[in-house]
Enzyme design. Structure first.
Site, PDB file in Angstrom:
ATOM      1  N   LYS A 132       3.024   0.126   4.149  1.00 38.09           N
ATOM      2  CA  LYS A 132       2.445  -0.534   2.957  1.00 38.09           C
ATOM      3  C   LYS A 132       3.468  -0.602   1.836  1.00 38.09           C
ATOM      4  O   LYS A 132       4.441   0.177   1.812  1.00 38.09           O
ATOM      5  CB  LYS A 132       1.197   0.186   2.478  1.00 38.09           C
ATOM      6  N   ASP A 184      -3.216   8.367   0.956  1.00 36.65           N
ATOM      7  CA  ASP A 184      -3.065   6.970   1.404  1.00 36.65           C
ATOM      8  C   ASP A 184      -3.724   6.701   2.755  1.00 36.65           C
ATOM      9  O   ASP A 184      -3.714   5.571   3.230  1.00 36.65           O
ATOM     10  CB  ASP A 184      -1.579   6.612   1.539  1.00 36.65           C
TER      11      ASP A 184
END
Ligand code: C5P
Length: 300
Positions: A15, A150
């Site tokens: 990401k 995350d």
């Protein structure tokens, strides 16, 4: 996720944080964030295969070059996120199953690209299916939040999401067009904990809001996205590692739409106009030997 004979194979994407606001420190000592995360087409992969015993075996391949001297902790302690995810799933469900997991790393570590978190999410999803545990999405999210801030983002394969709290409260964001980036992972890494601690010394926050990033992703306008890119952890990261500021100013000198740092660093990204532009910029940056250079697009 794909079945290959008796094995299950799953890709774990990286990401980028297009914007990241640190709002303060919560009572648990963790920092409260608002961030917009975007999945990119740079993947680790996991292969889960049957094992006769009830143990979890982990083999790790392809630790990227330039990943400084640190390697992924492979001992069966609680540091490796793949092993932690597998053991958490076993203790939560009481499962007596075992598995052999082969992890192929391509995402650099200590890079702000979410590689370890994505591997953990992939492990939860793959073993839930492989062991036929039937855990629901809320149950998997509750385990994910215990593994790291995350991990929740990666569970549902969103292209983009607004993440708040410690980062574990995830709201998907529509993305109207593919986006093209060059990512540079310099030879040094940064510890997330250290960067947050450094933020605490003068608590600088951008006046921008992540809502502007959400709006820009919806419209797909690159000029709007350029205005909306910020990261409150950039200054603290550059205080710890001054070479980061040099890297960011080098990226800004390229004729790119926007540039910034991802997560708590050390990777920096340049948003490019299209895939050909990203390849050209990547080629130029590779010659400068700034670190590992990737030309990638958004997507899961
Ligand atoms: O969640 P993760 O394991 O990546 O976090 C590593 C460290 O970063 C935490 O132990 C904590 O010190 C810090 N952190 C924080 N606030 C967050 C996320 C991480 O202070 N929202």
């Amino acid at each position: 996720m794909a079945q290959q004979g008796t094995s299950l194979c799953v890709l774990a994407p990286a990401k980028l944080n297009l914007s990241l606001a640190v709002l303060g420190r919560g009572p648990d000592g963790f920092h409260l964030l608002e961030t917009v995360m975007l999945s990119i087409r740079l993947y680790d992969s996991l292969r889960v295969s049957p094992l006769e015993t009830n143990l979890i075996e982990l083999i790790c391949r392809g630790v990227p070059r330039g990943a400084n001297s640190k390697s992924i902790p492979l001992a069966a302690d609680d540091k490796n996120l793949v092993l932690r995810a597998a053991h958490l799933l076993k203790s939560h469900t009481g499962s007596q199953s075992g598995a052999a997991i082969e992890l192929t790393k391509r995402i650099p570590m200590e890079a702000g690209l979410g590689g370890g978190s994505s591997d953990a999410a992939a492990t939860l999803v793959a073993l839930n299916r492989f062991w036929k545990l039937g855990l629901t999405s809320p149950e998997l999210h509750s385990l994910a939040a215990q593994l790291g801030s995350d991990v929740n983002f990666f569970l549902d394969s969103h292209i983009a999401a607004e993440c708040i709290g410690r980062g574990e409260q995830v709201t998907p964001v529509p993305v109207s067009r593919p986006l093209h980036f060059v990512i540079v992972k310099p030879p040094f890494g940064l510890s997330t904990g250290n960067v947050f601690r450094q933020w605490g010394t003068n608590q600088q926050s951008s006046p921008l809001s992540v809502q502007q990033t959400v709006d820009a992703l919806k419209t797909g306008r690159l000029d709007q996205l350029a205005q909306a890119t910020f990261n409150d952890l950039t200054a603290p990261a550059a205080t710890i590692e001054p070479k980061l500021a040099e890297l960011l100013s080098r990226l800004q000198r390229e004729n790119v739409v926007a540039s910034g740092m991802s997560g708590s660093g050390s990777s920096c990204f340049a948003l490019c106009r299209n895939s050909a532009h990203a390849r050209t910029v990547a080629g130029r940056l590779r010659q400068l030997r700034l670190g590992q250079v990737f030309a990638v697009s958004s997507g899961v």
